[in-house]
Structure formats: C-alpha cells, structure tokens
Scaffold this active site. Structure first.
Site, PDB file in Angstrom:
ATOM      1  N   GLY A 141       9.121   4.366  -2.395  1.00 48.82           N
ATOM      2  CA  GLY A 141       9.236   5.486  -1.456  1.00 48.82           C
ATOM      3  C   GLY A 141       8.063   5.582  -0.508  1.00 48.82           C
ATOM      4  N   HIS A 169       9.178  -1.163   4.916  1.00 51.95           N
ATOM      5  CA  HIS A 169      10.427  -0.948   4.166  1.00 51.95           C
ATOM      6  C   HIS A 169      11.629  -1.034   5.113  1.00 51.95           C
ATOM      7  CE1 HIS A 169       7.475   1.589   1.718  1.00 51.95           C
ATOM      8  NE2 HIS A 169       7.892   0.709   0.830  1.00 51.95           N
ATOM      9  N   GLN A 201       3.822   0.361 -13.941  1.00 55.01           N
ATOM     10  CA  GLN A 201       3.068  -0.653 -13.191  1.00 55.01           C
ATOM     11  C   GLN A 201       1.714  -0.140 -12.715  1.00 55.01           C
ATOM     12  OE1 GLN A 201       6.308  -1.012 -10.163  1.00 55.01           O
ATOM     13  NE2 GLN A 201       4.619  -1.245  -8.708  1.00 55.01           N
ATOM     14  N   ASP A 249       3.397  -8.256  -0.538  1.00 51.30           N
ATOM     15  CA  ASP A 249       3.041  -8.360  -1.959  1.00 51.30           C
ATOM     16  C   ASP A 249       3.463  -9.759  -2.415  1.00 51.30           C
ATOM     17  OD1 ASP A 249       2.257  -5.430  -2.569  1.00 51.30           O
ATOM     18  OD2 ASP A 249       4.131  -5.287  -1.466  1.00 51.30           O
ATOM     19  N   VAL A 259       5.147  -6.559   7.823  1.00 53.13           N
ATOM     20  CA  VAL A 259       5.117  -5.773   9.063  1.00 53.13           C
ATOM     21  C   VAL A 259       3.729  -5.136   9.171  1.00 53.13           C
ATOM     22  CG1 VAL A 259       6.142  -3.818  10.292  1.00 53.13           C
ATOM     23  CG2 VAL A 259       7.588  -5.345   8.933  1.00 53.13           C
ATOM     24  N   SER A 267       1.440  -0.023   4.599  1.00 55.20           N
ATOM     25  CA  SER A 267       1.472   0.262   3.164  1.00 55.20           C
ATOM     26  C   SER A 267       1.509   1.769   2.980  1.00 55.20           C
ATOM     27  CB  SER A 267       0.202  -0.306   2.516  1.00 55.20           C
ATOM     28  OG  SER A 267       0.019   0.255   1.232  1.00 55.20           O
ATOM     29  N   SER A 268       2.216   2.202   1.948  1.00 56.65           N
ATOM     30  CA  SER A 268       2.236   3.641   1.647  1.00 56.65           C
ATOM     31  C   SER A 268       0.821   4.130   1.342  1.00 56.65           C
ATOM     32  CB  SER A 268       3.154   3.915   0.453  1.00 56.65           C
ATOM     33  OG  SER A 268       4.421   3.340   0.679  1.00 56.65           O
ATOM     34  N   ARG A 269      -0.023   3.224   0.839  1.00 52.20           N
ATOM     35  CA  ARG A 269      -1.397   3.608   0.470  1.00 52.20           C
ATOM     36  C   ARG A 269      -2.304   3.779   1.691  1.00 52.20           C
ATOM     37  NH1 ARG A 269      -0.309   0.258  -4.427  1.00 52.20           N
ATOM     38  NH2 ARG A 269      -0.503   1.683  -6.175  1.00 52.20           N
TER      39      ARG A 269
END
Ligand code: AMP
Length: 280
Positions: free
Chosen positions: A31, A37, A61, A150, A176, A185-187
């Site tokens: 998410g 994504h 994880q 990843d 991307v 990245s979500s981070r």
C-alpha cells in the site's frame, strides 16, 4: 472495483475467472501506492483479463526494530488509485486472516537470500516468500508483477515460484524514479526535506558504477570504491552496503564477467533506502 477483506469473498469473486480461463494478473503491495506501483498495475492491466492488487503490510517481513507500526497506511487513496487504473479487485486482509495460526507454516528460499537484504534483515525474506506463497494460493494468478527496485526480492520470489512449481510467471517491472533519480518508495515519505535532497546520492553512486562498467571497467573492487566514494561524504548517510553481485545468483563478484547488478542500501537518519542498477 470491489475491495475484499476476507479470503472466501475474494475467492467467490475470482471463481468466475478461474472457471472461464480468464488470465489473472496479480500485483502484491504493502500500500501507500505511488507511481512505481502504478507502473506494475498498468502492465498487469495491459497483459491480463482480471487484475487483482493486494494491500497488506506484512508483519512477518519486518524485524522487531523496524518500521512496521509506522509504515504508511492509506487505504482510501490506494482504492481511488486502483479504481482509476481499472483494477478489478483489491484484497486488503487483516493480519489474522493471513496468519490464522500465527506465523506457523513458512516458505524459505536458500542461497539467494544469504547476502544483502537477507544478511541485514534476518527473517525478512522468509516473511516475504511466506506471504507471497499464501497470496498465490489464494488468488491463483497466471502472472505476478514485481518491481526491479527490490531486485533481490524479485529474484527470490522468482526462485520460489520455479522451485515449488507454483505454475505462474513472475514478471519484473523496471524501477520508476523521481525526476532527480531517487527510486520511488513508500518509505520516501519518512524523509525530511534535507534528507530528501540528500537521498539522490544512492542513485548517483549506482550510476557511477554503471558508467565505469559501460566504459569497460570489470574490477568489482573499483566499482565498489566508486560507489563508496560518492556516498561517504554525504551528511547523515550511513552505507549499509554498496556492492556488485551476479545478476542470477546474487553472490558478490570480484570481476564482472557476465550479467551483474550494483546494489546499494543506505541509512539516512532513521530511514533505510535501497536501490540497484543492472549491469548488462
Ligand atoms: P511495496 O509496496 O513497497 O512492498 O512494493 C510492492 C511492489 O511494488 C514490489 O514488487 C516493489 O518492487 C514494487 N515497487 C516499489 N517501488 C517501486 C518503484 N519505484 N518502481 C517499480 N516498482 C516498485
């Protein structure tokens, strides 16, 4: 688009596709969806009849000191994006639905998980492969889409699928990036404006290695030194690793004699970022 939280409801939805031979494409995510994504979902949409996206922040994880509890959760915005992209079904299960026995049965891949993320994050890949195996059993897709951002994860999941004869294909999708090269990245949302400006150094270091490689340099130590040199002067940057590995086995190499990948992980304040570049 429908969102499902329970396995039996998602399966009732998918039954028609299974029975009529419609090709199911699956995009597993945690998410906080972004353009990375989006690119996976778009590819699935062009290649498959039915597109399923999962949103699941997978507890197994994450290490005990990692960011599981603060990981961004933005289900409403994610649903809107998925809807706009023509996703057919979203699967957002609670942890107890995915782990009815706690973390009991697990799936583990061997040597591909030894180095890099596997070495720094004990148990991380066991969590990834276990949740992917569960999701593949639930959804039974023909294709599953994974980002090359990843890279090790993509290779590990690909190996699991091949070795356990899971009967689907893992499709890699290019990374991307933001305009300045930072891999999406979500981070990245954790980064302060100062750290966001610094973060592009990781991509620049990997690019340095790629440029040397395309100029003919094959000594991995020289490529490694060039990456370390680019990263080491940066304020608040701690190098976790920046190295060159065989693109298939992910073993470190001393000479680049075949397809390879330059991999990097840094800590920038409390945020951990990874990136890579394939050396053809
Ligand atoms: P995540 O939600 O971070 O677990 O990522 C879900 C999937 O999206 C994984 O296959 C990632 O490799 C992929 N992904 C994440 N960021 C990017 C990106 N910048 N470009 C391409 N794929 C990505």
């Amino acid at each position: 688009m429908r969102t499902y939280h329970q396995i039996k409801d998602l399966r009732a939805h998918l039954r028609v596709s299974w029975q009529s031979g419609r090709v199911i494409g699956f995009v597993p995510t945690m998410g906080a969806l972004h353009d990375g994504h989006r690119s996976l979902i778009r590819k699935a949409r062009t290649e498959c009849d039915e597109v399923v996206v999962s949103i699941f922040v997978n507890p197994t994880q994450f290490g005990p000191q990692e960011d599981y509890s603060k990981y961004p959760r933005t289900l409403e915005a994610d649903s809107r994006m998925a809807q706009e992209l023509g996703v057919d079904a979203m699967f957002a299960p609670p942890a107890e639905v995915m782990y009815p026995f706690g973390p009991d049965a697990t799936v583990e891949v061997g040597p591909l998980t030894t180095h890099w993320e596997g070495a720094c994050r004990p148990g991380h890949f066991r969590g990834v492969t276990t949740v992917c195996a569960k999701l593949f059993c639930i959804i039974q897709p023909r294709y599953a889409y994974f980002g090359m951002k990843d890279y090790q994860q993509y290779r590990v999941v690909e190996r699991m699928v091949a070795d356990l004869h899971m009967g689907l294909s893992v499709v890699p999708v290019p990374t991307v990036r933001e305009a300045d090269g930072l891999a999406m990245s979500s981070r990245n949302a954790y980064l302060s404006p100062e750290h966001r400006a610094t973060a592009t150094c990781l991509h620049q270091a990997l690019n340095k290695a790629a440029a040397l490689h395309s100029a003919g340099e094959r000594d991995a130590a020289i490529l490694r030194e060039a990456m370390h040199a680019r990263l080491s002067g940066e304020r608040d940057v701690e190098i976790v690793y920046a190295d060159v590995a065989d693109a298939q086995t992910l073993e470190p190499v001393s000479a680049v004699t075949g397809p390879a990948v330059a991999l990097g992980a840094i800590r920038l304040g409390s945020t951990r970022l990874i990136d890579n570049i394939v050396l053809p």
